[in-house]
Design a protein around this motif. Structure first.
Motif, short mmCIF file in Angstrom:
data_model
loop_
_atom_site.label_atom_id
_atom_site.label_comp_id
_atom_site.label_asym_id
_atom_site.label_seq_id
_atom_site.Cartn_x
_atom_site.Cartn_y
_atom_site.Cartn_z
N VAL A 63 28.90 84.40 60.25
CA VAL A 63 29.29 85.61 60.97
C VAL A 63 28.91 85.47 62.43
N ARG A 64 29.29 86.43 63.24
CA ARG A 64 28.94 86.40 64.66
C ARG A 64 27.41 86.30 64.84
N ALA A 65 27.00 85.54 65.82
CA ALA A 65 25.57 85.38 66.09
C ALA A 65 25.05 86.57 66.89
N SER A 66 23.76 86.82 66.72
CA SER A 66 23.11 87.84 67.53
C SER A 66 21.76 87.31 68.00
N GLY A 67 21.73 86.02 68.39
CA GLY A 67 20.50 85.39 68.83
C GLY A 67 19.78 84.72 67.67
N ARG A 69 17.60 83.91 64.46
CA ARG A 69 17.48 84.76 63.27
C ARG A 69 16.02 85.10 62.96
N PRO A 70 15.77 86.26 62.38
CA PRO A 70 14.41 86.63 61.97
C PRO A 70 13.85 85.66 60.94
N PHE A 71 12.52 85.58 60.87
CA PHE A 71 11.84 84.64 59.97
C PHE A 71 12.25 84.85 58.52
N ASP A 72 12.22 86.09 58.04
CA ASP A 72 12.51 86.35 56.63
C ASP A 72 13.94 85.96 56.27
N GLU A 73 14.85 86.14 57.20
CA GLU A 73 16.24 85.77 56.93
C GLU A 73 16.38 84.25 56.88
N ARG A 74 15.72 83.55 57.82
CA ARG A 74 15.78 82.09 57.83
C ARG A 74 15.12 81.50 56.59
N ARG A 75 14.06 82.13 56.11
CA ARG A 75 13.33 81.62 54.96
C ARG A 75 14.20 81.57 53.72
N GLU A 76 15.15 82.48 53.58
CA GLU A 76 16.01 82.52 52.40
C GLU A 76 17.15 81.51 52.47
N PRO A 148 4.58 87.85 70.68
CA PRO A 148 5.50 87.76 69.53
C PRO A 148 6.95 87.85 69.99
N ASP A 149 7.76 86.92 69.54
CA ASP A 149 9.19 86.99 69.80
C ASP A 149 9.79 87.92 68.74
N PRO A 150 10.33 89.07 69.13
CA PRO A 150 10.84 90.02 68.14
C PRO A 150 12.00 89.47 67.32
N ARG A 151 12.65 88.41 67.82
CA ARG A 151 13.78 87.82 67.10
C ARG A 151 13.32 86.91 65.97
N THR A 152 12.21 86.22 66.16
CA THR A 152 11.80 85.19 65.20
C THR A 152 10.43 85.42 64.59
N GLY A 153 9.59 86.23 65.24
CA GLY A 153 8.22 86.42 64.77
C GLY A 153 7.26 85.37 65.29
N SER A 154 7.74 84.36 66.00
CA SER A 154 6.88 83.31 66.54
C SER A 154 6.09 83.84 67.73
N ARG A 182 20.89 60.94 70.12
CA ARG A 182 20.77 60.86 71.57
C ARG A 182 20.09 62.09 72.18
N ALA A 183 20.42 63.26 71.69
CA ALA A 183 19.88 64.50 72.27
C ALA A 183 18.47 64.80 71.78
N GLY A 184 18.04 64.20 70.67
CA GLY A 184 16.74 64.50 70.10
C GLY A 184 16.75 65.79 69.32
N ALA A 185 15.58 66.40 69.17
CA ALA A 185 15.46 67.67 68.46
C ALA A 185 15.64 68.82 69.44
N SER A 186 16.23 69.91 68.95
CA SER A 186 16.52 71.02 69.85
C SER A 186 16.45 72.35 69.11
N GLU A 187 16.38 73.43 69.90
CA GLU A 187 16.18 74.78 69.37
C GLU A 187 17.19 75.76 69.96
N ALA A 188 17.44 76.83 69.22
CA ALA A 188 18.28 77.91 69.73
C ALA A 188 17.52 78.78 70.72
N SER A 189 16.18 78.69 70.70
CA SER A 189 15.32 79.52 71.55
C SER A 189 14.60 78.66 72.58
N LEU A 190 14.77 78.96 73.85
CA LEU A 190 14.07 78.25 74.92
C LEU A 190 12.56 78.38 74.77
N GLU A 191 12.11 79.58 74.44
CA GLU A 191 10.67 79.84 74.34
C GLU A 191 10.04 79.04 73.21
#
Length: 253
Positions: A63-67, A69-76, A148-154, A182-191
């Motif tokens: 579905v459309r992204a909204s930044g 994902r929260p921890f609990d959603e990613r965990r599943e 705390p990042d409200p989007r991820t809980g990190s 070539r690009a290595g490891a990367s994240e959706a979050s800069l922080e």
């Protein structure tokens, strides 16, 4: 209507993004049929687009992204793959010493399956991972500071990076939004990427844990070069051809 001819990965992903923009979602089975490729190919495309922040995977599609994902959603998401990765990584964790765990749900799964240690201190920037480690005999968990990042809980930001930079560890266990030869490891979050870079710089060894859907994916922000990674752990058999591009770069488990 099915699209005839062979599309490149870039063209497929552009088409998938257009479908999500137009309809709000895309279904794997339907997209595979209409684009003339396997469902596994569509899953890999959706994983790449999710890592790039273009959409968010759900059961059967995206579905459309909204930044991020929260921890609990990613965990599943991908629970079986995370369990397999945790089982393979567990033996790499020493019985004693000081190590670091990132804030990913893959590494949180490892924390919950770690088993008794002798005298192990584990640094982390995830409250959920800290909670899992509290119950492990022989483990002393330490939570890094930060906002705390409200989007991820990190816990991220300047304080998280500064506290991570003051501590040296024998091992850093991390996951990522994508990993490319070539690009290595990367994240959706800069922080989140910033904290991981600091933790890796202060560790003697880094283990990268990713599921197969993240292979060949480049997300928004680089977190690690593969030359910084000693071992790549996936849910695949180490002999799987999908891992061939990484064999000369890292040890594969």
């Amino acid at each position: 209507m099915p699209i005839t001819g062979t599309l490149s990965a870039e063209q497929r992903r552009s088409e998938l993004t257009a479908r999500v923009d137009a309809h709000g979602d895309v279904r794997i089975e339907e997209a595979a049929r209409e684009l003339g490729v396997s469902e596994m190919t569509i899953r890999r495309d959706l994983a790449a687009l999710e890592a790039a922040g273009e959409m968010r995977r759900v059961r059967g599609g995206a579905v459309r992204a909204s930044g991020p994902r929260p921890f609990d959603e990613r965990r599943e998401s991908g629970r079986a793959a995370k369990t397999r990765i945790a089982q393979k990584t567990r033996d790499l964790v020493p019985a004693a010493g000081t190590i670091a765990f990132d804030a990913s749900t893959t590494v949180a799964t490892l924390a919950g399956m770690l088993g008794p240690r002798e005298d192990l201190t584990v640094l982390t920037n995830a409250i959920q991972t800290l909670s899992a480690l509290v119950a492990v005999p022989g483990v002393t968990p330490l939570l890094l500071g930060g906002q705390p990042d409200p989007r991820t809980g990190s816990l991220v930001g300047p304080l998280a990076c500064r506290s991570a930079g003051e501590l040296f560890t024998e091992l850093f266990v991390t996951s990522s939004g994508g990993v490319d030869p070539r690009a290595g490891a990367s994240e959706a979050s800069l922080e989140e990427a910033e904290v991981k870079r600091v933790l890796a710089a202060r560790a003697r060894r880094t283990v990268l844990c990713v599921d197969a859907g993240k292979l060949g994916v480049a997300a928004l922000a680089r977190s690690l070069d593969l030359e910084e990674v000693e071992v790549l752990v996936t849910d695949l058999d180490p002999a799987d051809a999908a891992l061939d591009p990484y064999r000369d770069l890292v040890e594969i488990l």
